[in-house]
Write an enzyme that holds these catalytic residues in place. Structure first.
Site, PDB file in Angstrom:
ATOM      1  N   PRO A   9       0.791  -1.223   0.000  1.00 24.48           N
ATOM      2  CA  PRO A   9       0.000   0.000   0.000  1.00 24.48           C
ATOM      3  C   PRO A   9       0.829   1.281   0.000  1.00 24.48           C
ATOM      4  O   PRO A   9       1.877   1.358   0.639  1.00 24.48           O
ATOM      5  CB  PRO A   9      -0.823  -0.098   1.291  1.00 24.48           C
ATOM      6  CG  PRO A   9      -0.088  -1.063   2.149  1.00 24.48           C
ATOM      7  CD  PRO A   9       0.545  -2.040   1.196  1.00 24.48           C
ATOM      8  N   ASN A  10       0.320   2.244  -0.742  1.00 22.83           N
ATOM      9  CA  ASN A  10       0.871   3.612  -0.827  1.00 22.83           C
ATOM     10  C   ASN A  10       2.165   3.714  -1.625  1.00 22.83           C
ATOM     11  O   ASN A  10       2.638   4.823  -1.870  1.00 22.83           O
ATOM     12  CB  ASN A  10       1.080   4.219   0.584  1.00 22.83           C
ATOM     13  CG  ASN A  10      -0.224   4.312   1.353  1.00 22.83           C
ATOM     14  OD1 ASN A  10      -1.182   4.869   0.840  1.00 22.83           O
ATOM     15  ND2 ASN A  10      -0.294   3.743   2.543  1.00 22.83           N
ATOM     16  N   ARG A  17       4.408  11.063  -2.206  1.00 19.60           N
ATOM     17  CA  ARG A  17       4.380  10.674  -0.805  1.00 19.60           C
ATOM     18  C   ARG A  17       5.720  10.951  -0.098  1.00 19.60           C
ATOM     19  O   ARG A  17       6.750  10.402  -0.500  1.00 19.60           O
ATOM     20  CB  ARG A  17       4.120   9.160  -0.825  1.00 19.60           C
ATOM     21  CG  ARG A  17       4.256   8.491   0.443  1.00 19.60           C
ATOM     22  CD  ARG A  17       4.222   6.994   0.271  1.00 19.60           C
ATOM     23  NE  ARG A  17       4.076   6.452   1.592  1.00 19.60           N
ATOM     24  CZ  ARG A  17       4.369   5.226   1.926  1.00 19.60           C
ATOM     25  NH1 ARG A  17       4.816   4.384   1.013  1.00 19.60           N
ATOM     26  NH2 ARG A  17       4.218   4.834   3.145  1.00 19.60           N
ATOM     27  N   TYR A  22      10.989   8.868   0.939  1.00 19.23           N
ATOM     28  CA  TYR A  22      10.907   7.853  -0.115  1.00 19.23           C
ATOM     29  C   TYR A  22      11.465   8.295  -1.462  1.00 19.23           C
ATOM     30  O   TYR A  22      11.475   7.513  -2.403  1.00 19.23           O
ATOM     31  CB  TYR A  22       9.450   7.392  -0.269  1.00 19.23           C
ATOM     32  CG  TYR A  22       8.899   6.777   1.001  1.00 19.23           C
ATOM     33  CD1 TYR A  22       9.422   5.583   1.500  1.00 19.23           C
ATOM     34  CD2 TYR A  22       7.883   7.393   1.731  1.00 19.23           C
ATOM     35  CE1 TYR A  22       8.942   5.028   2.677  1.00 19.23           C
ATOM     36  CE2 TYR A  22       7.396   6.838   2.909  1.00 19.23           C
ATOM     37  CZ  TYR A  22       7.929   5.660   3.379  1.00 19.23           C
ATOM     38  OH  TYR A  22       7.457   5.106   4.539  1.00 19.23           O
ATOM     39  N   ASN A  74       7.942  -5.743  -1.073  1.00 22.57           N
ATOM     40  CA  ASN A  74       7.942  -4.619  -0.145  1.00 22.57           C
ATOM     41  C   ASN A  74       6.499  -4.537   0.365  1.00 22.57           C
ATOM     42  O   ASN A  74       5.636  -3.983  -0.308  1.00 22.57           O
ATOM     43  CB  ASN A  74       8.357  -3.319  -0.836  1.00 22.57           C
ATOM     44  CG  ASN A  74       8.389  -2.154   0.147  1.00 22.57           C
ATOM     45  OD1 ASN A  74       7.868  -2.249   1.268  1.00 22.57           O
ATOM     46  ND2 ASN A  74       8.980  -1.046  -0.272  1.00 22.57           N
ATOM     47  N   ALA A  77       3.289  -0.796   4.698  1.00 21.54           N
ATOM     48  CA  ALA A  77       2.800  -0.746   6.091  1.00 21.54           C
ATOM     49  C   ALA A  77       2.409  -2.129   6.620  1.00 21.54           C
ATOM     50  O   ALA A  77       2.481  -2.373   7.832  1.00 21.54           O
ATOM     51  CB  ALA A  77       1.614   0.206   6.194  1.00 21.54           C
ATOM     52  N   GLU A  98      12.778  -9.604   1.204  1.00 21.18           N
ATOM     53  CA  GLU A  98      12.004  -8.426   1.630  1.00 21.18           C
ATOM     54  C   GLU A  98      12.805  -7.157   1.351  1.00 21.18           C
ATOM     55  O   GLU A  98      14.014  -7.130   1.613  1.00 21.18           O
ATOM     56  CB  GLU A  98      11.755  -8.574   3.142  1.00 21.18           C
ATOM     57  CG  GLU A  98      11.070  -7.403   3.799  1.00 21.18           C
ATOM     58  CD  GLU A  98      10.987  -7.581   5.327  1.00 21.18           C
ATOM     59  OE1 GLU A  98      11.603  -8.534   5.874  1.00 21.18           O
ATOM     60  OE2 GLU A  98      10.313  -6.757   5.966  1.00 21.18           O
ATOM     61  N   HIS A 100      12.767  -2.719   1.620  1.00 21.87           N
ATOM     62  CA  HIS A 100      12.171  -1.444   2.039  1.00 21.87           C
ATOM     63  C   HIS A 100      13.028  -0.325   1.489  1.00 21.87           C
ATOM     64  O   HIS A 100      14.262  -0.399   1.564  1.00 21.87           O
ATOM     65  CB  HIS A 100      12.108  -1.337   3.566  1.00 21.87           C
ATOM     66  CG  HIS A 100      11.270  -2.410   4.163  1.00 21.87           C
ATOM     67  ND1 HIS A 100       9.903  -2.362   4.139  1.00 21.87           N
ATOM     68  CD2 HIS A 100      11.611  -3.588   4.725  1.00 21.87           C
ATOM     69  CE1 HIS A 100       9.427  -3.470   4.692  1.00 21.87           C
ATOM     70  NE2 HIS A 100      10.445  -4.242   5.043  1.00 21.87           N
ATOM     71  N   SER A 102      13.165   2.732   2.702  1.00 19.47           N
ATOM     72  CA  SER A 102      13.738   3.470   3.834  1.00 19.47           C
ATOM     73  C   SER A 102      14.375   2.507   4.830  1.00 19.47           C
ATOM     74  O   SER A 102      14.101   1.297   4.803  1.00 19.47           O
ATOM     75  CB  SER A 102      12.650   4.299   4.518  1.00 19.47           C
ATOM     76  OG  SER A 102      11.692   3.446   5.131  1.00 19.47           O
ATOM     77  N   ARG A 107      13.756   4.116  12.032  1.00 15.39           N
ATOM     78  CA  ARG A 107      12.574   4.991  12.077  1.00 15.39           C
ATOM     79  C   ARG A 107      11.765   4.746  13.362  1.00 15.39           C
ATOM     80  O   ARG A 107      12.314   4.300  14.355  1.00 15.39           O
ATOM     81  CB  ARG A 107      11.765   4.790  10.794  1.00 15.39           C
ATOM     82  CG  ARG A 107      12.557   5.200   9.547  1.00 15.39           C
ATOM     83  CD  ARG A 107      11.748   5.055   8.288  1.00 15.39           C
ATOM     84  NE  ARG A 107      10.566   5.903   8.315  1.00 15.39           N
ATOM     85  CZ  ARG A 107       9.544   5.775   7.461  1.00 15.39           C
ATOM     86  NH1 ARG A 107       9.597   4.845   6.521  1.00 15.39           N
ATOM     87  NH2 ARG A 107       8.503   6.581   7.557  1.00 15.39           N
TER      88      ARG A 107
HETATM   89  C1  DQA Z   1       8.324   0.987   3.563  1.00 16.57           C
HETATM   90  C2  DQA Z   1       8.475   1.239   5.074  1.00 16.57           C
HETATM   91  C3  DQA Z   1       7.156   1.028   5.793  1.00 16.57           C
HETATM   92  O1  DQA Z   1       7.303   1.268   7.191  1.00 16.57           O
HETATM   93  C4  DQA Z   1       6.107   1.996   5.264  1.00 16.57           C
HETATM   94  O2  DQA Z   1       4.859   1.766   5.865  1.00 16.57           O
HETATM   95  C5  DQA Z   1       5.997   1.967   3.776  1.00 16.57           C
HETATM   96  C6  DQA Z   1       7.206   1.816   2.964  1.00 16.57           C
HETATM   97  C7  DQA Z   1       9.620   1.327   2.803  1.00 16.57           C
HETATM   98  O3  DQA Z   1       9.703   0.925   1.637  1.00 16.57           O
HETATM   99  O4  DQA Z   1      10.507   1.994   3.323  1.00 16.57           O
HETATM  100  O5  DQA Z   1       4.923   2.142   3.221  1.00 16.57           O
HETATM  101  O6  DQA Z   1       8.051  -0.396   3.366  1.00 16.57           O
END
Ligand code: DQA
Length: 147
Positions: A9-10, A17, A22, A74, A77, A98, A100, A102, A107
């Site tokens: 998501p997102n 965003r 990001y 990825n 959330a 996996e 990410h 960030s 964080r």
């Molecule tokens: C994320 C890190 C997650 O905590 C966050 O909710 C995201 C993106 C990242 O790619 O850094 O949506 O997975």
């Protein structure tokens, strides 16, 4: 060799965003980057992005009935909340890496636990787009070694 690359998501909002976290590049650029990395590694790839947890679970389950050799995910959330995505990955038992964008370990406290990491071969975080390239190459080498 064929990989399924899943974004949660997102991530479709990349560029808009929180660019300080990001980056300024959009989701289309990320998809293009992933496709190029797969081509360079000599693997086929299928890209999937969804904002709904159940749709991600469905896509992982579907992979079991297809010719998918590895998953790069990825979970965004859902990383920090989803036992359902963890269980789906365990159910299909397809080697998974996996990613990410960030550095989640640096964080907020709630981002520092990942359910998916309990089954992933490796977690790559904090390297931006390059993390996906590293994941693709790692997964390819792992599958070649364990063929
Ligand atoms: C994320 C890190 C997650 O905590 C966050 O909710 C995201 C993106 C990242 O790619 O850094 O949506 O997975």
């Amino acid at each position: 060799m064929k990989f399924l690359v899943i974004n949660g998501p997102n991530l479709n909002m990349l560029g808009i965003r929180e660019p300080d976290i990001y980056g300024k590049q959009d989701f289309a650029s990320l998809q293009e980057y992933i496709r190029t990395q797969c081509t360079d590694a000599g693997v086929e790839c299928e890209l999937f992005q969804h904002n709904h947890e159940g749709s991600i679970v469905d896509r992982i389950q579907q992979a079991y009935f297809e010719d998918i050799d590895g998953i790069v995910i990825n979970p965004a959330a859902y990383t920090h909340t989803s036992v359902a995505i963890l269980d789906a990955l365990k159910a299909v038992a397809i080697p998974t890496v996996e990613v990410h964008l960030s550095a989640i370990e640096k964080r907020e406290a709630f981002r520092q636990f990942s359910y998916v990491s309990l089954t992933a071969l490796k977690t790559i975080a904090g390297k931006g787009f390059a993390g996906y390239g590293e994941a693709i190459r790692y997964l390819k080498a792992y599958l070649e070694e364990n063929a």
